[in-house]
Every structure is written in structure tokens, then in C-alpha cells.
Write a protein that holds these residues in place. Structure first.
Motif, mmCIF file in Angstrom:
data_model
loop_
_atom_site.group_PDB
_atom_site.id
_atom_site.type_symbol
_atom_site.label_atom_id
_atom_site.label_comp_id
_atom_site.label_asym_id
_atom_site.label_seq_id
_atom_site.Cartn_x
_atom_site.Cartn_y
_atom_site.Cartn_z
ATOM 1 N N ALA A 67 0.700 -1.287 -0.106
ATOM 2 C CA ALA A 67 0.125 -0.116 0.003
ATOM 3 C C ALA A 67 0.792 1.235 -0.082
ATOM 4 O O ALA A 67 1.869 1.380 0.607
ATOM 5 C CB ALA A 67 -0.830 0.141 1.050
ATOM 6 N N PRO A 68 0.481 2.312 -0.725
ATOM 7 C CA PRO A 68 1.145 3.591 -0.742
ATOM 8 C C PRO A 68 1.190 4.037 0.559
ATOM 9 O O PRO A 68 0.573 4.144 1.416
ATOM 10 C CB PRO A 68 0.513 4.458 -1.814
ATOM 11 N N GLY A 69 2.417 4.588 0.930
ATOM 12 C CA GLY A 69 2.597 5.238 2.471
ATOM 13 C C GLY A 69 2.782 4.263 3.477
ATOM 14 O O GLY A 69 2.853 4.729 4.482
ATOM 15 N N LEU A 70 3.084 3.141 3.348
ATOM 16 C CA LEU A 70 3.253 1.961 4.338
ATOM 17 C C LEU A 70 4.057 2.554 5.066
ATOM 18 O O LEU A 70 5.431 2.917 4.820
ATOM 19 C CB LEU A 70 3.533 0.865 3.711
ATOM 20 N N GLY A 71 3.808 2.558 6.546
ATOM 21 C CA GLY A 71 4.747 3.116 7.494
ATOM 22 C C GLY A 71 4.767 4.434 7.714
ATOM 23 O O GLY A 71 5.411 4.949 8.767
ATOM 24 N N GLY A 115 -5.555 3.810 -1.986
ATOM 25 C CA GLY A 115 -5.029 2.985 -0.923
ATOM 26 C C GLY A 115 -4.447 3.733 0.230
ATOM 27 O O GLY A 115 -3.961 2.892 0.995
ATOM 28 N N TYR A 116 -4.135 4.829 0.181
ATOM 29 C CA TYR A 116 -3.643 5.361 1.275
ATOM 30 C C TYR A 116 -4.573 5.159 2.671
ATOM 31 O O TYR A 116 -5.699 5.673 2.501
ATOM 32 C CB TYR A 116 -3.253 6.880 1.006
ATOM 33 N N ARG A 117 -3.990 4.751 3.660
ATOM 34 C CA ARG A 117 -4.637 4.852 5.004
ATOM 35 C C ARG A 117 -4.651 5.980 5.572
ATOM 36 O O ARG A 117 -3.198 6.525 5.943
ATOM 37 C CB ARG A 117 -4.288 3.840 5.710
ATOM 38 N N LEU A 118 -5.771 6.729 5.790
ATOM 39 C CA LEU A 118 -5.459 8.200 6.612
ATOM 40 C C LEU A 118 -6.367 7.899 7.938
ATOM 41 O O LEU A 118 -7.345 7.178 7.960
ATOM 42 C CB LEU A 118 -6.047 9.283 5.631
ATOM 43 N N THR A 119 -5.992 8.887 8.812
ATOM 44 C CA THR A 119 -6.755 8.885 10.135
ATOM 45 C C THR A 119 -7.095 10.257 10.335
ATOM 46 O O THR A 119 -6.755 11.091 9.877
ATOM 47 C CB THR A 119 -5.664 8.193 11.306
ATOM 48 N N VAL A 120 -8.357 10.127 10.927
ATOM 49 C CA VAL A 120 -9.004 11.580 11.193
ATOM 50 C C VAL A 120 -9.219 11.633 12.927
ATOM 51 O O VAL A 120 -9.532 10.591 13.357
ATOM 52 C CB VAL A 120 -10.319 11.640 10.456
ATOM 53 N N HIS A 121 -9.193 12.691 13.456
ATOM 54 C CA HIS A 121 -9.368 12.970 14.898
ATOM 55 C C HIS A 121 -9.889 14.513 15.249
ATOM 56 O O HIS A 121 -9.806 15.140 14.537
ATOM 57 C CB HIS A 121 -8.187 12.687 15.796
ATOM 58 N N GLY A 122 -10.580 14.476 16.291
ATOM 59 C CA GLY A 122 -11.087 15.587 16.727
ATOM 60 C C GLY A 122 -12.457 15.690 16.777
ATOM 61 O O GLY A 122 -13.215 14.971 16.262
ATOM 62 N N GLY A 123 -12.948 16.648 17.588
ATOM 63 C CA GLY A 123 -14.399 16.802 17.705
ATOM 64 C C GLY A 123 -15.279 15.830 18.141
ATOM 65 O O GLY A 123 -16.488 15.397 17.781
#
Length: 123
Positions: A67-71, A115-123
């Protein structure tokens, strides 16, 4: 005196399909384009750190098996994580589980363009 770094100042994801990736961030996350972008990239008006998607740099092969961005962990801030979670699910975006509590507030991850795994946080 030793030279030092203050911290991240620009983040860009390399993608094969620039128009589709830019549209994903605009349509699903509400990002807006900056007034100007360099050739082969779309820069968004994000703060405090500018964020962009761009065509691959010369010599970068994004067709490999992993996956792209792995690590690399890329976290995005929102004022309404539960609302964005529901919005992404309704749009058919692959979301990796429910919103959960964390030291950084409500948090969840999803699969973004290519396929980039992204994380969202807040609110």
C-alpha cells in the motif's frame, strides 16, 4: 551552532490519478484548493501545514504490491469526527471500523485515494 528543524512544513501524497485524488479530498473531506499550485500537483488551503496531492516524482513506482505510504501515519484534524465518519460511510468510502476514543479525541481511519490509509481525529 547546530542547524535544527522546526517540524513538518508541507505534506504531499504521490498519486497516479491526480484529478481523481484531488476530487476525493474536495468532495469527501471538504478541502479547498489553494490559489496557486505548482505544475503536476494540487495544493489545498490547509492550516497550519499545506497539504497536496501530486503526480509521482521521477523514479517513483506506485504500482508495487504494498500500500502507498506504508509506514507513514497521516492524521487529519476535523471538528466533527463522528459526522465525517457517517458522511464517508454514506459515500461508500472504505472506513476501518467505528469512531473510537483516543488521547487526541474521537478517531477513525479510512482508505483514501489509491489505497492510502488516513486517520481523522477531533471533535
Amino acid at each position: 551552532m547546530t542547524a535544527t528543524v522546526e517540524g513538518p512544513d508541507f505534506i504531499a501524497l504521490q498519486v497516479r490519478d491526480l484529478p481523481a485524488a484531488a476530487a476525493f479530498f474536495e468532495e469527501h473531506l471538504g478541502l479547498r484548493r489553494a490559489p496557486a499550485s505548482p505544475p503536476h500537483a494540487v495544493v489545498f488551503a490547509t492550516t497550519p501545514i499545506p497539504f497536496a496531492v501530486r503526480e509521482p516524482l521521477p523514479g517513483t513506482d506506485l504500482t508495487g504490491g504494498s500500500a502507498p505510504g506504508l509506514g507513514v501515519a497521516l492524521w487529519l484534524r476535523t471538528d466533527d469526527a463522528p459526522g465525517l465518519h457517517a458522511q464517508l460511510l454514506a459515500a461508500g468510502v472504505e472506513v476501518a471500523g467505528p469512531v473510537r476514543d483516543s488521547p487526541f479525541g474521537p478517531v477513525f481511519s479510512f482508505t483514501g485515494p489509491e489505497g492510502y490509509r488516513l486517520t481523522v481525529h477531533g471533535g
